[in-house]
Structures are given as C-alpha cells and as structure tokens.
Design a protein around this motif. Structure first.
Motif, mmCIF file in Angstrom:
data_model
loop_
_atom_site.group_PDB
_atom_site.id
_atom_site.type_symbol
_atom_site.label_atom_id
_atom_site.label_comp_id
_atom_site.label_asym_id
_atom_site.label_seq_id
_atom_site.Cartn_x
_atom_site.Cartn_y
_atom_site.Cartn_z
ATOM 1 N N VAL A 1 0.861 -1.184 0.000
ATOM 2 C CA VAL A 1 0.000 0.000 0.000
ATOM 3 C C VAL A 1 0.900 1.237 0.000
ATOM 4 O O VAL A 1 1.042 1.928 1.015
ATOM 5 C CB VAL A 1 -0.958 0.010 1.206
ATOM 6 N N PRO A 2 1.553 1.523 -1.110
ATOM 7 C CA PRO A 2 2.527 2.619 -1.127
ATOM 8 C C PRO A 2 1.879 3.981 -0.926
ATOM 9 O O PRO A 2 0.780 4.242 -1.413
ATOM 10 C CB PRO A 2 3.147 2.508 -2.534
ATOM 11 N N TYR A 3 2.577 4.835 -0.196
ATOM 12 C CA TYR A 3 2.106 6.196 0.014
ATOM 13 C C TYR A 3 3.317 7.100 0.193
ATOM 14 O O TYR A 3 4.210 6.803 0.993
ATOM 15 C CB TYR A 3 1.190 6.297 1.240
ATOM 16 N N ARG A 4 3.352 8.201 -0.564
ATOM 17 C CA ARG A 4 4.455 9.158 -0.503
ATOM 18 C C ARG A 4 4.162 10.222 0.549
ATOM 19 O O ARG A 4 3.091 10.827 0.551
ATOM 20 C CB ARG A 4 4.627 9.820 -1.882
ATOM 21 N N LEU A 5 5.098 10.458 1.444
ATOM 22 C CA LEU A 5 4.957 11.533 2.414
ATOM 23 C C LEU A 5 5.292 12.866 1.747
ATOM 24 O O LEU A 5 6.215 12.957 0.939
ATOM 25 C CB LEU A 5 5.885 11.304 3.605
ATOM 26 N N SER A 6 4.552 13.893 2.100
ATOM 27 C CA SER A 6 4.784 15.219 1.542
ATOM 28 C C SER A 6 5.733 16.012 2.438
ATOM 29 O O SER A 6 5.790 15.801 3.659
ATOM 30 C CB SER A 6 3.468 15.989 1.411
ATOM 31 N N SER A 7 6.457 16.938 1.807
ATOM 32 C CA SER A 7 7.219 17.907 2.585
ATOM 33 C C SER A 7 6.337 19.133 2.804
ATOM 34 O O SER A 7 5.338 19.332 2.091
ATOM 35 C CB SER A 7 8.489 18.312 1.843
ATOM 36 N N LEU A 8 6.699 19.953 3.769
ATOM 37 C CA LEU A 8 5.915 21.163 3.996
ATOM 38 C C LEU A 8 5.960 22.076 2.780
ATOM 39 O O LEU A 8 4.968 22.742 2.447
ATOM 40 C CB LEU A 8 6.429 21.890 5.240
ATOM 41 N N ALA A 9 7.113 22.088 2.096
ATOM 42 C CA ALA A 9 7.216 22.914 0.896
ATOM 43 C C ALA A 9 6.282 22.404 -0.201
ATOM 44 O O ALA A 9 5.665 23.201 -0.939
ATOM 45 C CB ALA A 9 8.662 22.927 0.402
ATOM 46 N N ASP A 10 6.142 21.077 -0.319
ATOM 47 C CA ASP A 10 5.221 20.502 -1.312
ATOM 48 C C ASP A 10 3.793 20.976 -1.048
ATOM 49 O O ASP A 10 3.064 21.357 -1.967
ATOM 50 C CB ASP A 10 5.253 18.970 -1.245
ATOM 51 N N LEU A 11 3.394 20.949 0.205
ATOM 52 C CA LEU A 11 2.029 21.342 0.548
ATOM 53 C C LEU A 11 1.835 22.843 0.385
ATOM 54 O O LEU A 11 0.771 23.299 -0.061
ATOM 55 C CB LEU A 11 1.692 20.916 1.981
ATOM 56 N N GLN A 12 2.847 23.603 0.753
ATOM 57 C CA GLN A 12 2.741 25.057 0.615
ATOM 58 C C GLN A 12 2.517 25.444 -0.839
ATOM 59 O O GLN A 12 1.737 26.361 -1.139
ATOM 60 C CB GLN A 12 4.015 25.718 1.147
ATOM 61 N N GLU A 13 3.165 24.736 -1.770
ATOM 62 C CA GLU A 13 3.028 25.044 -3.188
ATOM 63 C C GLU A 13 1.597 24.810 -3.673
ATOM 64 O O GLU A 13 1.142 25.460 -4.625
ATOM 65 C CB GLU A 13 4.006 24.186 -3.992
ATOM 66 N N CYS A 14 0.868 23.908 -3.040
ATOM 67 C CA CYS A 14 -0.525 23.661 -3.435
ATOM 68 C C CYS A 14 -1.381 24.911 -3.267
ATOM 69 O O CYS A 14 -2.382 25.091 -3.977
ATOM 70 C CB CYS A 14 -1.119 22.522 -2.609
ATOM 71 N N PHE A 15 -1.004 25.783 -2.345
ATOM 72 C CA PHE A 15 -1.790 26.984 -2.073
ATOM 73 C C PHE A 15 -1.302 28.203 -2.859
ATOM 74 O O PHE A 15 -1.743 29.327 -2.590
ATOM 75 C CB PHE A 15 -1.749 27.293 -0.573
ATOM 76 N N ALA A 16 -0.413 27.973 -3.825
ATOM 77 C CA ALA A 16 0.112 29.096 -4.603
ATOM 78 C C ALA A 16 -1.029 29.851 -5.273
ATOM 79 O O ALA A 16 -1.901 29.263 -5.917
ATOM 80 C CB ALA A 16 1.094 28.586 -5.666
ATOM 81 N N GLY A 17 -1.050 31.180 -5.106
ATOM 82 C CA GLY A 17 -2.083 32.022 -5.702
ATOM 83 C C GLY A 17 -3.347 32.134 -4.887
ATOM 84 O O GLY A 17 -4.281 32.839 -5.284
#
Length: 560
Positions: free
Chosen positions: A507-523
């Motif tokens: 059941v593979p799952y990639r952990l996100s970095s805080l920078a990855d999540l922050q980029e989701c909110f760009a704009g």
C-alpha cells in the motif's frame, strides 16, 4: 430477498439492506431504516413476515439435515448475511454441512466477503456471485464448492417473484433441478397474494413488494409437480412444522402471506429441461403486481467490479484505522504493521477526521454550500455531507474516488441528503482532473463557490502530478472557492519508517514535505492559522487541544 430488477435509480435505498434491517442485521443506512419504518407504519406485519421466512429456512435445513441426512445446501438469493444464517441453524445438527449462498448484488457480495473466518468450526459456508435468472450460472457457481453428484438441497428464498412470469419461474426451477441427482430437495418460499383477500388488503401487501409479482399458493404448488412433498405441503411459512422457539405473531397489520414448501426428487427422477416461455405476458391475467414506489428503492446495479480480499486496499486500511468495519484480514495486517512502527497512527487518523469536521463546518458557516470531496474513501461516520448539511441543509456534496469498493458503498450512502441538498458520487481519478471536474459539474454549479477537498490522499501521486491535480481543480472553480487539504508529512523518523513498511506491504504512500504542501496553495489566500499541524487548525475544546507534535499538516486557502 434481493431484487434482481435492473431499472431502479442509483440514489435511493436498497431492498437487501431494508430486509437486513428487519432481520436485525447491521448492514443498513439511515435511508434504508427510514423507508423500512415507513412501510412498517402502514404494514405492521412486515417485520414479522421477514422474520417468519428466516425461521422457515432454519426449520427446513435442520429437518433435512437431521431426518434426511442432507449435508449440501444451495441458498439462491441469500441477501445480506445475518447472525442467524443457515450455517448457524445447522451448527448443532450438521456441523460438517457445506452451504453455498448465491447472490448477484455487489453490496451483498462485498459484505459477505468481509465476514471473519469461523476458526475452529467444521463445515463450509461461502458466497458466490450468480444471477438466479441464469440457471446455468447457478449450477456453475454451485459446482465450484458442492459435489453435484450427491444430493443437494436448493433453496429459492423469496426471489422467484422478480421474474414477473410463472412460466419463466418454472423454467428456472426445472433447469436447476435438472442439474441435481435423485434424493436432492427443492425448497421454495415466496410472497403470494393470499387466498380470499380483498382488494384493499392486496394494496397494502403491495407496499413491500414493488417490482415483485405476487402469485398464488396454487402456482407455487405447480413448481413441485412430480416431486415428493415433505411435511404439510405448500402452506404459510409459519405453518410448516412450526417450532416452539419461533416468534409468534398476533396478526396485527393484517395477513401478509409468504407460502413455502419442501419436496424430494424421487428415486426415479429423470431430469427434464423445461422450455423457456416465449412471448409470455410479464404479468398474466389474474396476477397482481405493485405500482407503489418501493420498486424504485434499489440502487441501479453498479457495473461489475473486482473486490480483492487477498490484496490490501488503501481505502480499507484507512477504514480499519478509523474504526470502520469494511476491511479484510490482509488490510488489518498492513494496518497493524504500520501501527507497530508508528504507535500514534490511530491518533493521527482520528485527528484528521476532526480536521475535516472543523474545516467543513467553518466553511458552511461562512456561506459555502458546495463541497467536492476528492478521494473520499469508505464511509465511517461524520462524513462531509453530514457535517455540511447539519449547518446548511441545502448543501451539495460530490464524493470522488476510483476504488471499486468505495463505489459500492457510495451507492448505499446516496439518498441520505437533507431536504433541498444533494449527495452524489463521481468515479474518477484525481490524477485526471479534467474528467473529475466535468463529472462533478453534473451536480455542482461551477459558477458558484466550491470547497475542493484533498484529505490525506495527495501521496498517491508524485509531487508534479499532485500539484497539477490541485492547481487544475482550483483553476476550474470560480472566485470565492476554497481549497482544503491535509497530508501526512516527512517530519519525523518514525513516520518515514512507517511509510516504508506500508509500501513494502503493498500500500505505497508518498509523504509530503511542507514545501510541497505550501506550493498547493500558490495564488490562494491562506486562511489563518495557515499551514499547520492538523490538531492546531482552530481546535475545539472537545478535541483535547493541539496534543502531541503530529506528522500531518493541513490548511484552507481561498481563491481571490
């Protein structure tokens, strides 16, 4: 009793679950209970009828096992499992018996597959997929478990009325019997119009039989032609060798008739193939059929799906962590292994549900009335539509997932929307955002603000695909819309080790970095308190405060 009708709508309750509710089972939803209670209000005898048919089946199989030595049983149209199934009835008199349950409702099959193993018990009890209207499929499915060269008791449990034709019902029964040997048994019970009943009584009986053809006891008797009847013949199910242990009924609600009978294939039995009727009227003269809306209570059968019980599934593992009931042994093995590496995982999972509740409630209170829950997973209480519609009854919620088992469950939770609201399901992969948005637009008004939710699912894609999916969905929404997300983060050695274990176990799952999540909110305008641990996003006093440093971060952004 499971409806075979293919033409019902997908956003209403399911007859198998209503039947299960009346039998005291646990596989039903609020909409099922609501409709069952409405039927019982006008037909107080309905629940008794259902329990009486269960008791009839119990008495018959015990009688055949004890007096006739039968050890193979084929239950056609079994419906959802309940504690008092045929294996339970046979436990004392024939613990070595083999029981095959046949049904073709995906919800029934999925729930049956999830039943725990009966460790230490002899005998066999399995479910197989087959449509009773196809006798060859019935025999083929039975032959994978039963030895058809030895006697079998075949039970048609309240299903023959769905073929809407006595000739067709006879053809089905005779074709199945043609595959059995002398010494086998035919057991049938079915709902009938009753003898001497007036028209008003029939109208009330129709309330539980929409889409079901009410025949007569005489027509049932014809199905046993050429066989040796056992017991009192074709009689009301409560009169077939009644037991002192059976629940009695005082007749409240009027006579609701279910007749049954049992017969042996004689020693000189010669199988004959009954011709299938051609151009026979669906409802012959003198027979009654319902026009009441119960016929629309079943969801349209979902497309064929593959639910693998030997391969772990992310939605089922998560459901296990969340305290749900829809998981198999292989899912629990993965869940337990990950918890061994990360003992506070269940706290994280429960905290993520609290985060969902708080964010959805906050947005609904702020005026948002449309929610797009992407990667919704299996239901486990306090779902998005329940929270949103508790604040705004007119809220519209679209769930999105691509897991076939989630698809099955989604059809069960549809129809539970508050008055004026809507709850629908979209089968889509968030890595194909254009298709996702196009399908969601059938329910949501994309000219009005929408809250798009990615709740703990972004690790199923690599980072570029994650950003592409989030940004594409947000781009398709109007100003004033919101992005809500949380994800597990690579912020401790323990969670990284747990992620490796989870991946190794399938059941593979990639952990996100805080920078990855922050980029989701760009704009977007990130609402206070920003991108924070999910326990720190405006915690309720009831949540116990921020708690321990959690490896899960989330936030809410508004599209300006």
């Amino acid at each position: 009793m499971t409806d075979a009708g293919p033409d019902a709508t997908a956003d209403l309750p399911n007859r198998a679950r209503i039947w299960n509710y009346w039998l005291g089972g646990k596989d039903h939803y609020a909409a099922d209970r609501h409709n069952a209670d409405a039927i019982s209000a006008s037909l107080p005898g309905a629940p008794h009828l259902v329990r009486a048919t269960l008791q009839f089946g119990e008495r018959v199989v015990r009688q055949l096992a004890r007096e006739e030595g039968i050890r193979q049983f084929l239950d056609v149209g079994s419906g959802l499992p309940v504690d008092r199934d045929l294996r339970a009835a046979l436990r004392d008199v024939a613990p070595d018996a083999t029981v095959v349950h046949l049904d073709h409702d995906p919800f029934v099959l999925m729930r049956a597959t999830a039943l725990p193993a009966r460790d230490g018990q002899a005998g066999v009890s399995v479910y197989r997929a087959a449509d009773f209207r196809d006798p060859s499929a019935v025999l083929s499915a039975a032959g994978t478990v039963l030895d058809l060269a030895k006697p079998v008791a075949v039970l048609f449990t309240g299903v023959l009325g769905y073929v809407r034709s006595p000739g067709r019902a006879a053809h089905i029964v005779h074709e199945v019997l043609a595959g059995l040997v002398p010494g086998s048994f035919l057991v049938i019970w079915d709902l009938v119009a009753g003898r001497g009943a007036d028209e008003s009584a029939l109208d009330r009986r129709h309330a539980i039989t929409g889409g079901y053809d009410l025949g007569s006891a005489g027509e049932l008797e014809k199905l046993f032609a050429g066989l040796e009847m056992i017991g009192p013949g074709v009689v009301p199910v409560t009169e077939w060798l009644p037991s002192d242990e059976d629940t009695r009924w005082d007749g409240t609600g009027g006579p609701i008739d279910a007749y049954g009978g049992v017969a042996r294939l004689p020693a000189d039995w010669v199988p004959t193939h009954a011709p299938e009727p051609v151009h026979e009227p669906e409802t012959p003269a003198g027979r009654t059929t319902s026009t009441w809306s119960f016929g629309a209570l079943d969801g349209r059968p979902p497309p064929p799906v593959q639910v693998r019980s030997d391969v772990p599934a992310p939605a089922r593992v998560w459901n296990y962590w969340l305290g749900g009931k829809d998981h198999f042994a292989v899912d629990r093995a993965v869940g337990d292994a990950v918890i061994a590496d990360y003992p506070l995982l269940r706290d994280l999972v429960l905290a993520s549900r609290e985060f969902l509740v708080r964010t959805v409630r906050h947005l609904a209170e702020s005026g948002v009335r449309q929610f797009l829950d992407i990667g919704s997973g299996l239901p486990a209480g306090r779902n998005t539509h329940e929270i949103a519609q508790s604040v705004r009854p007119d809220a519209r919620v679209v769930y999105v997932d691509n897991d076939p088992q989630v698809l099955i469950h989604s059809r069960a939770r549809l129809g539970s929307a508050a008055a004026g609201g809507a709850v629908t399901y979209v089968e889509a992969d968030y890595r194909d955002p254009d298709t996702l948005v196009a399908r969601a637009a059938a329910t949501l008004d994309l000219e009005e603000p929408v809250a798009a939710m990615f709740m703990g699912v972004l690790g199923h894609a690599d980072v570029p695909a994650m950003h592409r999916a989030v940004h594409s969905v947000v781009a398709a929404l109007p100003a004033g819309s919101h992005l809500v997300l949380w994800d597990s983060t690579d912020t401790s050695a323990a969670v990284r080790e747990a992620a490796v274990t989870q991946t190794v176990m399938g059941v593979p799952y990639r952990l996100s970095s805080l920078a990855d999540l922050q980029e989701c909110f760009a704009g977007l305008e990130l609402l206070e308190p920003g991108l924070v641990r999910i326990t720190e996003w405006w915690p309720d006093a009831a949540d116990g405060g921020p708690g321990w440093p959690m490896d899960a971060f989330g936030g809410v952004g508004r599209k300006p």
